[in-house]
Write a protein that holds these residues in place. Structure first.
Motif, mmCIF file in Angstrom:
data_model
loop_
_atom_site.group_PDB
_atom_site.id
_atom_site.type_symbol
_atom_site.label_atom_id
_atom_site.label_comp_id
_atom_site.label_asym_id
_atom_site.label_seq_id
_atom_site.Cartn_x
_atom_site.Cartn_y
_atom_site.Cartn_z
ATOM 1 N N VAL A 1 32.026 76.926 21.153
ATOM 2 C CA VAL A 1 32.243 77.805 22.765
ATOM 3 C C VAL A 1 32.859 79.126 22.130
ATOM 4 O O VAL A 1 32.558 79.892 22.543
ATOM 5 N N ARG A 2 34.010 78.707 21.428
ATOM 6 C CA ARG A 2 34.889 79.605 21.218
ATOM 7 C C ARG A 2 34.779 80.773 20.699
ATOM 8 O O ARG A 2 34.556 82.388 21.257
ATOM 9 N N LYS A 3 34.356 80.353 19.375
ATOM 10 C CA LYS A 3 33.406 81.054 18.002
ATOM 11 C C LYS A 3 32.569 81.705 19.207
ATOM 12 O O LYS A 3 31.980 83.501 18.861
ATOM 13 N N ALA A 4 31.435 80.943 20.138
ATOM 14 C CA ALA A 4 29.931 81.669 20.282
ATOM 15 C C ALA A 4 30.063 82.840 21.357
ATOM 16 O O ALA A 4 29.861 83.673 21.384
ATOM 17 N N SER B 1 30.973 71.792 26.795
ATOM 18 C CA SER B 1 31.051 71.431 25.618
ATOM 19 C C SER B 1 31.911 70.266 25.159
ATOM 20 O O SER B 1 33.077 71.053 25.286
ATOM 21 N N GLY B 2 31.512 69.479 25.163
ATOM 22 C CA GLY B 2 32.715 68.339 24.372
ATOM 23 C C GLY B 2 33.185 67.203 25.850
ATOM 24 O O GLY B 2 33.289 67.310 26.837
ATOM 25 N N ALA B 3 32.801 65.534 25.216
ATOM 26 C CA ALA B 3 33.467 64.718 25.995
ATOM 27 C C ALA B 3 34.236 64.482 25.953
ATOM 28 O O ALA B 3 34.695 62.582 25.690
ATOM 29 N N GLY B 4 35.535 65.334 25.041
ATOM 30 C CA GLY B 4 37.048 64.003 25.215
ATOM 31 C C GLY B 4 37.523 64.319 26.856
ATOM 32 O O GLY B 4 36.825 64.419 27.363
ATOM 33 N N PRO B 5 39.016 64.207 26.476
ATOM 34 C CA PRO B 5 39.474 64.093 28.002
ATOM 35 C C PRO B 5 39.493 64.908 28.706
ATOM 36 O O PRO B 5 39.714 65.061 30.343
ATOM 37 N N GLY C 1 42.337 73.153 27.712
ATOM 38 C CA GLY C 1 42.125 72.055 26.618
ATOM 39 C C GLY C 1 42.637 72.444 25.095
ATOM 40 O O GLY C 1 42.720 73.994 25.447
ATOM 41 N N ASP C 2 42.545 71.943 24.375
ATOM 42 C CA ASP C 2 42.297 72.644 22.336
ATOM 43 C C ASP C 2 41.726 73.266 22.059
ATOM 44 O O ASP C 2 41.706 74.193 21.179
ATOM 45 N N CYS D 1 34.957 72.542 26.125
ATOM 46 C CA CYS D 1 35.797 71.469 25.964
ATOM 47 C C CYS D 1 36.451 70.682 25.113
ATOM 48 O O CYS D 1 36.005 69.435 24.272
ATOM 49 N N ASP D 2 35.339 71.708 23.656
ATOM 50 C CA ASP D 2 34.916 71.311 21.831
ATOM 51 C C ASP D 2 36.351 70.983 21.324
ATOM 52 O O ASP D 2 35.723 71.461 20.331
#
Ligand SMILES: Cc1cc2nc3c(=O)[nH]c(=O)nc-3n(C[C@H](O)[C@H](O)[C@H](O)COP(=O)(O)OP(=O)(O)OC[C@H]3O[C@@H](n4cnc5c(N)ncnc54)[C@H](O)[C@@H]3O)c2cc1C
Length: 512
Positions: free
Chosen positions: A190-193, A15-19, A304-305, A183-184
């Motif tokens: 995702v962290r919350k879910a 989840s998330g297409a950041g770096p 990541g974040d 990675c969102d």
């Protein structure tokens, strides 16, 4: 809509297409996994990812990671912009600022690089500058080349897991995979879910990054200025950073960042009556510092974040996230290929959580001495004196550039758990160039037949490389993990444990 029960088409959904998400996709695809990246934004372009807003300082572990995957040469920005961190001619450039701690300049001439053990001549830079857009472009290209599916405009809204699979929902559309990695970013769904606890400290300030036209810029002092009200810095005309110790109230309010508001804050912090003519772009951030208490919950992982947030002071968040990826990618791929025990995934949390915690504390320490109060000012003066010494500057630079990063892997050899030096073999080949395929390497300077035989017993998991090296730092042999970390070393002072026992920690050969 009901989720399908077929064998999932993907091994991993990211989840998330950041770096961080993109780099993880590359690492997993390199490890022969089928990867789907879901990104909520339709368009990856944003002015906030371009210079000057999108500037990112890359530190040693990131630079080494990119080198080890053959990507470092693709970075262009640092070749045309003056690198603020590394001096080509240190002896002539001793007064040049190469970084900072809480805004206190770090001078090139005070840093003694010889104190950083195991750095060979010709090693890559310890820091360089890039931008978010540049990194994302390079990583997207590589991910697509490696066969990763990237779907943009798909926001992850929910995640369900069973013992074998995950179902990732975007509103009422389900996607199935064996694993999901969040990675969102800082507000990770995702962290919350996944029910991860995310604990830490609340912000003390709102930070502003602004691109503005100033009528009377001469009223502002050059460089980084910590004042009795906060901090402001004009690093190039119109590009102004501000820290306002408001407890993060403005950022949290979600209010519009108007020209009038920036001007009022800048006047108050700088103690001037400076006037802003135009506001081009502005964004805010805070020093909220939180970390997931676990990086894995069953088939849900974080990187990541999504796993850790902190103030960007000292520029470490991206480096931390890319470091997570180097650690996680090969482990998850090996578990999916059934070449490694699932317990290997737990070492991801065990190794990376302490590194994340150190970075959070590093940013908190800076905030503590930037507070606009007399106690912080007094402490700051002392820290400034220490940074002006050789040992102080070398320590601070080493921390910021990741020179002391070490995992606790046990064993007595001082190189265990550290990044492998970039040894050069007699034919000119450097070790980093042998790591492009992401395999573990047993590097044998002595051409020892028993090591060769041991490597053969772990075929398809490790590759055996032998040969004399120009400078082998007193070592006879090393086991180098795919992330470039030394898992075992022998020679000189000591051997770091029994090699077979260490290999069995990583690999499961019963499936062969
Ligand atoms: C002003 C500033 C300066 C900084 N400078 C530095 C520096 O010099 N060096 C450094 O190392 N770090 C720096 N950082 C930190 C760095 O930018 C971040 O740590 C880094 O971007 C984190 O990368 P990421 O991929 O984890 O998250 P992000 O870059 O936030 O990417 C997350 C991605 O996930 C997507 N997404 C979010 N939610 C969903 C969803 N529900 N479904 C699908 N997709 C979703 C987002 O659209 C985004 O594309 C700085 C940060 C700031 C604010």
């Amino acid at each position: 809509m009901k989720a399908t029960t077929n064998q999932p088409s993907y091994d991993v959904i990211i989840s998330g297409a950041g770096p961080v998400g993109l780099f993880l996709a590359c690492e997993l695809a390199l490890g022969q996994c089928r990867v789907l990246v879901l990104e909520k934004e339709h368009n990856p372009e944003s002015p906030l990812k371009r210079l000057p807003f999108g500037i990112r300082g890359l530190s040693s572990p990131t630079i080494e990671a990119l080198l080890r995957r053959g990507l470092l040469e693709e970075l262009e920005i640092h070749k045309r912009l003056k690198n603020p961190h590394v001096s080509a001619k240190p002896q002539q450039d001793a007064q040049r600022q190469v970084g900072h701690f809480a805004g206190i300049p770090l001078l090139e001439g005070n840093i003694d690089r010889s104190k950083w053990a195991y750095r060979l001549p010709g090693s890559p830079d310890t820091s360089l500058i890039s931008e978010m857009a540049e990194l994302e472009t390079i990583l997207t290209r590589r991910a697509e080349t490696l066969g990763v599916a990237i779907r943009r405009g798909v926001r992850v809204t929910r995640v369900d897991q069973t013992g074998e699979n995950v179902t990732v929902w975007s509103t009422d559309q389900p996607f199935e995979a064996k694993w999901i990695v969040g990675c969102d970013g800082s507000r990770s769904v995702v962290r919350k879910a996944g029910g991860f606890a995310f604990e830490g400290t609340e912000p003390e300030f709102t930070g502003y990054t602004t691109l503005i036209d100033i009528v009377d810029p001469e009223k502002l002092r050059p460089g980084r200025n910590v004042t009795s009200k906060g901090m402001y810095m004009q690093s190039q005309p119109g590009y102004v950073l501000i820290q306002d110790f408001d407890g993060g109230a403005f950022h949290n309010s979600g209010a519009a960042i108007t020209r009038e508001h920036i001007q009022a804050v800048l006047r108050r912090i700088s103690g001037t009556d400076v006037t802003i003519r135009t506001r081009h772009t502005a964004t805010t951030w805070t020093d909220r510092a939180r970390q997931a208490s676990q990086y894995r919950n069953g088939r849900i992982l974080l990187a990541g974040d999504a796993a850790h947030i902190h103030s960007p002071l000292g520029g470490q968040g991206l480096n931390l996230g890319l470091g997570d990826v180097m650690n996680l990618g090969w482990k998850l791929a090996a578990v999916i290929r059934k070449q490694a025990p699932e317990a290997l995934l737990d070492t991801y949390h065990a190794e990376r959580h302490p590194i994340g915690a150190q970075v959070l504390d590093w940013s908190r320490a800076q905030v503590a001495i930037m507070r606009p109060d007399p106690q912080a000012r007094a402490l700051r003066t002392i820290v400034q004196d220490l940074i002006d010494t050789g040992d102080g500057a070398t320590y601070i630079a080493g921390r910021v550039w990741g020179m002391y990063t070490r995992y606790d892997l046990g064993g007595h050899h001082p190189l265990t758990g550290r990044s492998v030096p970039d040894f050069q073999l007699a034919d000119g080949t450097k070790i980093a160039a042998l790591m492009h395929d992401g395999q573990m390497i047993l590097l044998d300077f002595e051409e020892n037949p028993s090591l060769r035989a041991l490597a053969n017993a772990y075929a398809r998991r490790i590759k055996y490389v032998s040969g004399k090296a120009k400078d082998r730092l007193g070592l006879d042999a090393l086991l180098i993990r795919p992330d470039g970390i030394v898992a075992w070393a022998s020679g000189g002072a000591a051997a770091s444990g029994d090699l077979t026992e260490i290999l069995n920690r990583y690999w499961d050969v019963t499936e062969d």
